[in-house]
Design an enzyme around this catalytic site. Sequence first.
Site, PDB file in Angstrom:
ATOM      1  N   LEU D 237       0.824  -1.210   0.000  1.00 44.67           N
ATOM      2  CA  LEU D 237       0.000   0.000   0.000  1.00 44.67           C
ATOM      3  C   LEU D 237       0.863   1.268   0.000  1.00 44.67           C
ATOM      4  CD1 LEU D 237      -2.976   0.918   0.228  1.00 44.67           C
ATOM      5  CD2 LEU D 237      -2.602   1.072   2.695  1.00 44.67           C
ATOM      6  N   ASP D 238       0.602   2.156  -0.949  1.00 44.87           N
ATOM      7  CA  ASP D 238       1.279   3.464  -1.040  1.00 44.87           C
ATOM      8  C   ASP D 238       2.780   3.348  -1.289  1.00 44.87           C
ATOM      9  OD1 ASP D 238      -1.200   4.528  -0.449  1.00 44.87           O
ATOM     10  OD2 ASP D 238      -0.764   4.833   1.669  1.00 44.87           O
ATOM     11  N   GLN D 239       3.233   2.182  -1.753  1.00 46.33           N
ATOM     12  CA  GLN D 239       4.671   1.963  -1.929  1.00 46.33           C
ATOM     13  C   GLN D 239       5.063   1.768  -3.386  1.00 46.33           C
ATOM     14  OE1 GLN D 239       6.787   2.141   0.639  1.00 46.33           O
ATOM     15  NE2 GLN D 239       5.139   2.428   2.110  1.00 46.33           N
TER      16      GLN D 239
END
Lengths: 295, 295, 295, 295
Positions: D237-239
């Site tokens: 997530l969000d990476q």
Amino acid sequence: MTSTARTRRDARLLVACEDRPGIVAAASGFLAARGANLLGASQHTTDPEGGTFFMRMAFRLPDGPDAPDEGALRAAFEAEVARPFGMQARLVVDPHPQRTAILASKADHALLELLWRWRNGELDADVRVVISNHDALRDVVAAFGVPFVHLPIDGGDKAAQEARLQERLAADDVELVVLARYMQILSPAFVARWPHRIVNIHHSFLPAFVGAAPYRQAYERGVKLIGATAHYVTEDLDQGPIIAQDVARVSHRESVRDLVRIGKEVERTVLARAVDAHLADAILVHGNKTVVFDA
Amino acid sequence: MTSTARTRRDARLLVACEDRPGIVAAASGFLAARGANLLGASQHTTDPEGGTFFMRMAFRLPDGPDAPDEGALRAAFEAEVARPFGMQARLVVDPHPQRTAILASKADHALLELLWRWRNGELDADVRVVISNHDALRDVVAAFGVPFVHLPIDGGDKAAQEARLQERLAADDVELVVLARYMQILSPAFVARWPHRIVNIHHSFLPAFVGAAPYRQAYERGVKLIGATAHYVTEDLDQGPIIAQDVARVSHRESVRDLVRIGKEVERTVLARAVDAHLADAILVHGNKTVVFDA
Amino acid sequence: MTSTARTRRDARLLVACEDRPGIVAAASGFLAARGANLLGASQHTTDPEGGTFFMRMAFRLPDGPDAPDEGALRAAFEAEVARPFGMQARLVVDPHPQRTAILASKADHALLELLWRWRNGELDADVRVVISNHDALRDVVAAFGVPFVHLPIDGGDKAAQEARLQERLAADDVELVVLARYMQILSPAFVARWPHRIVNIHHSFLPAFVGAAPYRQAYERGVKLIGATAHYVTEDLDQGPIIAQDVARVSHRESVRDLVRIGKEVERTVLARAVDAHLADAILVHGNKTVVFDA
Amino acid sequence: MTSTARTRRDARLLVACEDRPGIVAAASGFLAARGANLLGASQHTTDPEGGTFFMRMAFRLPDGPDAPDEGALRAAFEAEVARPFGMQARLVVDPHPQRTAILASKADHALLELLWRWRNGELDADVRVVISNHDALRDVVAAFGVPFVHLPIDGGDKAAQEARLQERLAADDVELVVLARYMQILSPAFVARWPHRIVNIHHSFLPAFVGAAPYRQAYERGVKLIGATAHYVTEDLDQGPIIAQDVARVSHRESVRDLVRIGKEVERTVLARAVDAHLADAILVHGNKTVVFDA
């Protein structure tokens, strides 16, 4: 010859010609045949059908006893690529830091920015001299170990001063002249000697506020952004090809004096970027406009 | 009426006068005596010794059966503060969303930005009508539930069209006219009826590139930033007081068509910000310049 | 003494208290009664109903034989305004340039920016000393006529070096400590002695990339903007109240080395702005956040 | 067929391989031999000595009865250039607008920006469907003539909803999925089906403020800039690889609600730019980073 002797030489190729198929193939083929290793390349065309094509290639050439020298390479490129394509080409092997003169007046900000970056290895120049029509910046320049030359305009005789300026530039075999807020208008004859070799910083977002006192003009007009413009100097004041521009946000709160202070930040950054691009052979001039490649 | 009815009314005070000691004290003292709760205040002086002083105060007034109405408050402020200080003052209690007309032509970007922000509650306007000299945007506007009026310029009779425009604005009791790329020059007589009530977006960083086709002008000049300017419309084309400006970075790679596309982003944001500031009573005009307070 | 001798003294008032009606009226009334001429004022409230209210007023006081001195004025303000409103107030008359120490390590960019602005009269500081754990910047500092003190960390004994640092700061009666890329972590005990009086520049857009080597971290993550953050130093590394931040655009083309070079521009500008705001008494700290007023 | 029938076909070549001399020469030679007219080319190398080399070439191919079709061209390129250099290559002739699905939730700003640009011919996509877990945006989407599909998460059964989502994407033969503030976390299995084909907009300047409520996080930390990040969605997530980022300036004056409003402007611009770059085949992914060429 030992095996460690195989070093590489940096080189750059700049090209402008009428656009047509095969240009990149011809140039990159020429380089590949000589074992060149491409570091970066940029192309631009004003129109793929009959426009003007611009290219910059940065690469490394194999070195060694059998490596061609710059002259031989240029001659070969001229014969094999440039002439068939009707190119204006510039091939630079082992680029040296360009011999540079910085002209200033009393304000130190743009000058200092250049000297700082140069001392830090961020400007690939050989700063030979700082010349000013005032003596105010002598100590500032001395701290950087750069010769400072004071060329006052005696008795208002600008022509005489300009002649001495030209002499000094010639004596130092200068390649690039940077006007770091020099504040004097150079004569057309002088400018004509240095085509696309004089970079000036104008303290406005050109073409807004040409001429004198641009921050006052900006204040009077009530703009909400102020700017600075680095450009090549041509005969027409403030009309030369633009290299770099930037702006800073202002409001009703700022006085003319504030605009001057805020503008300094923009001026010095914009000038330094323009000079950096010029030194990296990253600028091609086309009519009154520039193509500025990522170096 | 129950005891929970003690709500508060939002209000704004705008003031311009010759600067001298005691202005803030007088105005804030007046408000404090009436139990006002300050939400925000901004001041500006062109010169503390004899310049012009500008102030905006946003506050909340206590409500209830004994609370003074707007008229009484204005009269008291006029007598106690404005007259002694020679102020031009505007006091607005319970500010209503201003009745607004948006004028457009064929391009939808600036218009849509305004309508979208308005629908999302981000523009405190009462958008009464969208008027265009073309019929192209009818469906676009209809999707927002806003009346669309097509006022073509029949047979080149601009005066006749402008008369119908004025009629329609009067019929809607319009307070603010927004030119969202309207592309028509309004007559001096028309402009004179709407002093500091017509906001226009010009697609350049004024004062650069006044007049027609600014993106083409920018392209020809080879600038490295393009911009947009929101300003009040005055008799002098592109010369009115600037409210907001912004820029976007461009390079040799962009065609005129690219500049137009990139410029749209800047135009719509800048216009929306200017309209927002106007609607919030955050702008004071001083000569040909604006004071734009944080609202 | 002639009647033209009526000069004026600059002064500033900073206030924080629980928000309620009448604060501005009380403070501005106090000042008006003493003939103060407001130069600028800014207010902020976290919530008009019971939040915290912050205010900065800059003004000029009449001078002359009967003018109250700073002490008398403070006592009067305390009694008449501060105590009734439960304010934390700071009243400064004739503000002096704060005695400042700049701490650096080997990199010169942030330090030079501060010294240059200071020499140009753009930073209202009294720069007493530059202190470094390395000797590299001695000549650079000497050119500005500022004492340079080399405090090496001998044998890794950081506590001993910090003790000598504290001694030197005390000897110079320093009011503000600026970490211009000092690269050493100060002990909690040291930091506790200088609450909201140590300004640091961190070379990332905090809270991204806390800790060491933020440019390498940024490179590894592949961000498209890099930044810098000026903040007050607190016990928690890189967690103190943020004063100023800015960013620069980067792309896949930039190496870590390029990011470092580009980042320098951002670092020095951001640090200079933060120090400028601190020196102008334009910053109020609220919890772990700052209110930074336009000075 | 007349001689005027010689039209040209647009095409793009994307290449990644280990860097070594001759790559550009080989690729441009291949194209020149087929009469291709280069429109633009960009190269990037992580290290000229053994790093990874990336290139995008946009060109026009001659058309006519003898012109090779895309399949033949690809086979020839594979044999003559790609295989000898160990390239991963993608050759696209007559690129079609990619079949695109936009996923949204309740917020309309990012979705509307995409739809506006698409309607104005600024996004080279074939927008097949807008899918939402809420029904709120049905009318908004209808105004653009794009099918709207409501896929609620019934009884919290996210897996079932995701299965229907996947079905719908398959039915429309979707090539690109854009998360325009979709607010739902997609399962690893789903993400694995769409490698580098899901573009998300995160409402912070990543890696700052990962996870939920980034504007509240930004407010609590007291940052002076807020941002948005468009990235490819990966399992983490969000990476995922960052495609585009931008920021807007804020201050102590802004509430969380203000940050949300200001952030919208940034979010929609950043997402639109990222989607535009993806649609133009201008992005190459390298590890967890992107190379985004000027298209």
